[in-house]
Scaffold this motif. Structure first.
Motif, short mmCIF file in Angstrom:
data_model
loop_
_atom_site.label_atom_id
_atom_site.label_comp_id
_atom_site.label_asym_id
_atom_site.label_seq_id
_atom_site.Cartn_x
_atom_site.Cartn_y
_atom_site.Cartn_z
N ILE A 1 0.85 -1.18 0.00
CA ILE A 1 0.00 0.00 0.00
C ILE A 1 0.90 1.24 0.00
O ILE A 1 1.69 1.44 0.92
CB ILE A 1 -0.92 0.03 1.23
N ALA A 2 0.78 2.06 -1.03
CA ALA A 2 1.53 3.32 -1.10
C ALA A 2 0.79 4.39 -0.30
O ALA A 2 -0.45 4.41 -0.27
CB ALA A 2 1.68 3.77 -2.55
N VAL A 3 1.55 5.27 0.34
CA VAL A 3 0.94 6.28 1.20
C VAL A 3 1.37 7.67 0.76
O VAL A 3 2.57 7.99 0.73
CB VAL A 3 1.32 6.06 2.67
N TYR A 4 0.39 8.50 0.41
CA TYR A 4 0.65 9.91 0.11
C TYR A 4 0.63 10.69 1.41
O TYR A 4 -0.39 10.68 2.12
CB TYR A 4 -0.42 10.44 -0.85
N VAL A 5 1.73 11.33 1.75
CA VAL A 5 1.80 12.13 2.97
C VAL A 5 1.44 13.57 2.60
O VAL A 5 2.22 14.29 1.97
CB VAL A 5 3.18 12.07 3.62
#
Length: 258
Positions: free
Chosen positions: A223-227
């Motif tokens: 799962i990629a996470v945009y901060v």
């Protein structure tokens, strides 16, 4: 880039009965959410619900809505059925926007979709932001996430993570600098993975934490996470939250969020 926004909504809510239909300055909350989502780059915004009452409320205000089964155990399961009803191709991008986020930023929706497009090794993307409030860090209703060096999720928890073994007051006083992140419950997926999601066995961690995204990590997917540099507007879980959001919409500057 083309993507759809689907907003899962169920009428039952233990802390705020009939939450999707709660009035916010003359409109049901679920309609407010759909209106915000429509300001993103999405090609379509659709509500997926188990309630004919929500269907009627949406259609009365020009929001497309689908009636789905009542036995879905998670929002992702409901979205999987919605993808079938919409006839989406397996590679079509779908963003899951929670039905209790009437102040969600359209740019955050776009960023979540764009991140998944840029990370083909991931089956999902989601959003987080720096957490700087000690009370929120300790609050089990605030979900936290920790990332690896590539910005992929290692774990999501209701517990305060990361935890400093020595209880360093300096680190805990500056949570954001120490890397504490609050998870925002928005997800992007390809429709093909959404259809596969209900076939994955639920994980023990998912059941312990009551967090469906842990099922994905449990099965070895990424799962990629945009901060986000910005915090989202307040969501609605309780009557107190609803009062807070109503006050925001009632204020003169609310013209900016309608």
């Amino acid at each position: 880039m083309s993507f759809s926004v689907i907003v899962p909504a169920r009428l039952a809510s233990s802390r705020l009965p009939n939450k999707p239909l709660a009035d916010i300055e003359g409109l049901p909350m679920i309609v407010r959410v759909a209106q915000r989502a429509a300001l993103s780059k999405a090609t379509q915004v659709v509500v997926a619900t188990d309630s004919p009452l929500i269907i009627d409320a949406c259609r009365a205000h020009g929001v497309r809505a689908l009636l789905t089964r009542a036995d879905h155990v998670s929002g992702s399961d409901r979205l999987a059925e919605a993808c079938e009803q919409l006839g989406l191709d397996g590679q079509d991008l779908v963003v899951n926007v929670q039905g209790d986020e009437p102040l969600i930023a359209p740019a955050m929706i776009d960023a979540c979709a764009e991140l998944l497009k840029a990370r083909p090794q991931c089956v999902m993307s989601t959003v987080a932001h720096a957490l700087d409030d000690a009370a929120e860090f300790a609050n089990p209703n605030v979900v936290k996430v920790v990332l690896d060096a590539q910005g992929l999720a290692l774990y999501f928890s209701r517990a305060p993570i990361p935890w400093w073994r020595d209880g360093s007051s300096a680190a805990q006083a500056n949570l954001a600098a120490a890397g504490a992140l609050r998870h925002v419950g928005m997800y992007a997926y390809h429709a093909g993975f959404l259809r596969r999601f209900p076939t994955l066995t639920a994980s023990p961690l998912e059941q312990i934490e009551s967090l469906e995204q842990l099922r994905v990590l449990w099965h070895g997917e990424r799962i990629a996470v945009y901060v986000s540099p910005d915090k989202p507007g307040p969501g609605v879980d309780t009557p107190e939250d609803l009062a807070r959001v109503r006050a925001i919409f009632a204020a003169p500057q609310s013209r900016q969020v309608t």
